[in-house]
Design an enzyme around this catalytic site. Structure first.
Site, PDB file in Angstrom:
ATOM      1  N   CYS A  11       2.701  22.669 -16.855  1.00  0.00           N
ATOM      2  CA  CYS A  11       1.664  23.587 -16.356  1.00  0.00           C
ATOM      3  C   CYS A  11       1.125  23.238 -14.975  1.00  0.00           C
ATOM      4  CB  CYS A  11       0.521  23.631 -17.363  1.00  0.00           C
ATOM      5  SG  CYS A  11       1.025  24.262 -18.965  1.00  0.00           S
TER       6      CYS A  11
HETATM    7  N1  LIG Z   1       2.982  23.396 -23.145  1.00  0.00           N
HETATM    8  C1  LIG Z   1       1.725  23.640 -22.829  1.00  0.00           C
HETATM    9  O1  LIG Z   1       0.860  22.764 -22.932  1.00  0.00           O
HETATM   10  C2  LIG Z   1       1.282  25.005 -22.343  1.00  0.00           C
HETATM   11  C3  LIG Z   1      -0.085  25.300 -22.306  1.00  0.00           C
HETATM   12  C4  LIG Z   1      -0.508  26.551 -21.897  1.00  0.00           C
HETATM   13  C5  LIG Z   1       0.447  27.485 -21.513  1.00  0.00           C
HETATM   14  N2  LIG Z   1       1.764  27.175 -21.521  1.00  0.00           N
HETATM   15  C6  LIG Z   1       2.711  28.221 -21.126  1.00  0.00           C
HETATM   16  O2  LIG Z   1       3.302  28.766 -22.298  1.00  0.00           O
HETATM   17  C7  LIG Z   1       4.644  29.154 -22.042  1.00  0.00           C
HETATM   18  C8  LIG Z   1       5.586  28.475 -23.021  1.00  0.00           C
HETATM   19  O3  LIG Z   1       5.516  27.079 -22.804  1.00  0.00           O
HETATM   20  P1  LIG Z   1       5.955  26.021 -23.904  1.00  0.00           P
HETATM   21  O4  LIG Z   1       5.400  24.711 -23.448  1.00  0.00           O
HETATM   22  O5  LIG Z   1       5.617  26.510 -25.268  1.00  0.00           O
HETATM   23  O6  LIG Z   1       7.541  26.049 -23.721  1.00  0.00           O
HETATM   24  P2  LIG Z   1       8.604  25.327 -24.660  1.00  0.00           P
HETATM   25  O7  LIG Z   1       9.760  24.996 -23.784  1.00  0.00           O
HETATM   26  O8  LIG Z   1       7.968  24.254 -25.468  1.00  0.00           O
HETATM   27  O9  LIG Z   1       9.044  26.463 -25.684  1.00  0.00           O
HETATM   28  C9  LIG Z   1       9.647  27.626 -25.301  1.00  0.00           C
HETATM   29  C10 LIG Z   1      10.565  28.091 -26.409  1.00  0.00           C
HETATM   30  O10 LIG Z   1      11.052  29.370 -26.020  1.00  0.00           O
HETATM   31  C11 LIG Z   1      12.419  29.457 -26.416  1.00  0.00           C
HETATM   32  N3  LIG Z   1      13.028  30.521 -25.642  1.00  0.00           N
HETATM   33  C12 LIG Z   1      13.533  30.487 -24.390  1.00  0.00           C
HETATM   34  N4  LIG Z   1      13.980  31.699 -24.038  1.00  0.00           N
HETATM   35  C13 LIG Z   1      13.729  32.527 -25.084  1.00  0.00           C
HETATM   36  C14 LIG Z   1      13.942  33.902 -25.309  1.00  0.00           C
HETATM   37  N5  LIG Z   1      14.494  34.672 -24.382  1.00  0.00           N
HETATM   38  N6  LIG Z   1      13.587  34.403 -26.496  1.00  0.00           N
HETATM   39  C15 LIG Z   1      13.031  33.633 -27.444  1.00  0.00           C
HETATM   40  N7  LIG Z   1      12.803  32.318 -27.286  1.00  0.00           N
HETATM   41  C16 LIG Z   1      13.139  31.778 -26.107  1.00  0.00           C
HETATM   42  C17 LIG Z   1      12.956  28.076 -26.165  1.00  0.00           C
HETATM   43  O11 LIG Z   1      14.135  27.847 -26.904  1.00  0.00           O
HETATM   44  C18 LIG Z   1      11.782  27.200 -26.622  1.00  0.00           C
HETATM   45  O12 LIG Z   1      11.877  26.865 -27.989  1.00  0.00           O
HETATM   46  C19 LIG Z   1       4.909  28.803 -20.581  1.00  0.00           C
HETATM   47  O13 LIG Z   1       4.636  29.916 -19.786  1.00  0.00           O
HETATM   48  C20 LIG Z   1       3.879  27.730 -20.306  1.00  0.00           C
HETATM   49  O14 LIG Z   1       3.535  27.651 -18.926  1.00  0.00           O
HETATM   50  C21 LIG Z   1       2.219  25.961 -21.970  1.00  0.00           C
END
Ligand SMILES: NC(=O)c1ccc[n+]([C@@H]2O[C@H](COP(=O)([O-])OP(=O)(O)OC[C@H]3O[C@@H](n4cnc5c(N)ncnc54)[C@H](O)[C@@H]3O)[C@@H](O)[C@H]2O)c1
Length: 439
Positions: free
Chosen positions: A280
């Protein structure tokens, strides 16, 4: 069904928890959300492109630290949650959340390919009356300019045939105090009805009805998230710069921050370190910087903060080199044990880990690097894989220098008692000692 009847039908299904909720992307953000909806009584279908993730979850296990198998297992067993890699399994959903990654490329340009692909999946199952909520962090305009047109290629109209909203995620991995149930949410829909439907759904996760703040548009909700993360990046950069000045002036920056933090208003404490990592803080501000260029606008704070934060790894190494010099040891050939490899304390996530970056830089300069992180059993460094030492090994280690890169319960006292030089980049050990210097 008329549009009004559609709204009232969905609203009733949300309130009575008869609705089926779909979550696309079952990672750090999507999985806690999906499991929380299942726990409060909704049918939940989790969709992920990773077969490994789907198999792990359907076996009742979990790949995310904050979601224990003891939460997943019973929900899989009673069919309230199931994972799938088949898009058409989402066709029973009344609501879908998109929680897929939003990284940037080497030129720090937003990579919306995951959002696009997930949105195209939603388009395949989109039907009248459905609510689509984007949760991935992204630049203002993504929901209306990017997601909406893809969904409208189906011939259905956003805000009329289906509902569309943006609600940023605020999950803080490893934080046991704040979670999906008690962290306030912001939501902005395309129309007031979109907003209200999303609000109804989000509130069903929470005991306190004041925890959902509605805003007038998806753009405002998207910008609010970027403000939160840019605020952190800028304030961390400020204390990182101050830490360097304080070192020159012989002033302890940690005492300075603690003293300033006694002010009960107008000040929030941030702490220096080797620079923020993770998915992030180092990434999201660049989504805004990129979008700003469309308006011939340069986001100078964002660029400057990133610049200062990026330099902290090299600065930390310069400080380690000074400590080795005092002992007439050159960095080339020195044995250095690094404590911490994840992007922050208490998690296994190594995305954009600054600790691993420091290890790479140390290696490039000829140091012999080992590391310990109980949450990260191995790391890739160049072409090699390093295995984590155990905490017991750390207490007994005979390194030329130990670098504390991430907070944790490290056996610093035993290292100090044996006269081992310790560079503490995160104030893990409190006031410095004869052999331990703080950043
Ligand atoms: N990790 C954090 O602390 C956090 C906090 C707030 C916001 N975010 C935001 O949330 C979003 C997701 O982040 P995350 O950390 O959960 O990512 P992550 O990598 O942990 O998880 C994402 C998941 O999405 C799956 N994926 C990828 N392409 C896909 C598709 N086309 N269809 C379905 N699934 C798909 C991946 O296989 C993975 O399991 C990002 O935009 C991130 O910036 C993350």
């Amino acid at each position: 069904m008329t549009a009004a009847a559609n709204v009232s039908f969905l609203s009733q299904r949300l309130s009575s928890r008869d609705a089926t909720v779909g979550v696309l992307g079952l990672g750090y953000v999507g999985l806690p959300l999906a499991i929380s909806f299942a726990e409060v009584g909704y049918q939940v279908v989790g969709f992920d492109v990773s077969d490994a993730v789907v198999a792990t979850l359907n076996s009742g296990s979990s790949h995310i630290d904050d979601v224990t198998p003891s939460r997943v297992g019973p929900l899989v067993a009673n069919n309230s949650f199931r994972a799938t890699a088949v898009v058409h399994d989402l066709s029973t959903c009344d609501v879908v959340f998109i929680c897929v990654p939003t990284p940037f490329d080497k030129a720090k340009t937003p990579d919306l390919s995951f959002v696009e692909s997930a949105t195209r999946s939603v388009a395949k199952v989109l039907r009248k009356g459905m609510l689509v909520v984007l949760q991935s962090t992204t630049y203002p305009g993504t929901t209306t300019e990017f997601v909406r047109p893809i969904l409208e290629e189906t011939g259905l109209r956003a805000g009329a045939d289906f509902h569309l909203a943006f609600s940023p995620e605020r999950v803080d991995p490893g934080n046991t105090r704040w979670n999906v149930r008690n962290t306030p949410k912001v939501v902005g829909g395309l129309t007031p009805t979109c907003t209200e439907l999303a609000k109804t759904l989000l509130l069903s996760l929470m005991d306190d009805p004041t925890l959902v703040r509605t805003v007038e548009s998806p753009d405002v909700a998207e910008m609010a998230k970027l403000l939160e993360n840019t605020y952190r990046a800028v304030n961390i950069a400020l204390v990182n710069e101050l830490a360097q000045l304080c070192n020159e002036m012989g002033i302890d920056v940690w005492s300075v921050i603690d003293a300033a933090a006694t002010k009960p208003f107008g000040f929030q404490a941030f702490y220096p370190g080797i620079g923020p990592g993770g998915h992030c803080i180092p990434v999201d501000p660049f989504y805004l910087a990129w979008k700003a260029r469309e308006y011939d606008f340069q986001t100078r704070f964002i660029e400057l903060a990133a610049d200062i934060n990026d330099q902290m790894a090299a600065y930390a190494i310069a400080r380690m080199q000074d400590m080795l010099n005092e002992r007439s040891i050159s960095l080339r050939g020195a044995s250095i044990l690094c404590l911490g490899a994840a992007f922050k304390r208490g998690v296994s996530d190594v995305r954009n880990s600054r600790a691993i970056h420091v290890m790479e830089l140390l290696r490039d300069r000829g140091a012999r690097v080992t590391y310990c992180d109980p949450h990260v059993p191995h790391v890739r460094l160049g072409g090699d894989t390093l295995q984590s030492l155990s905490i017991d090994d750390v207490a007994k280690v005979n390194a030329d220098l130990v670098a504390v890169l991430v907070g944790g319960e490290w056996p610093l006292a035993s290292l100090e008692s044996r006269g081992i030089a310790v560079f503490d980049a995160v104030n893990a050990g409190g006031a410095p000692g004869a052999h331990r210097h703080r950043l």
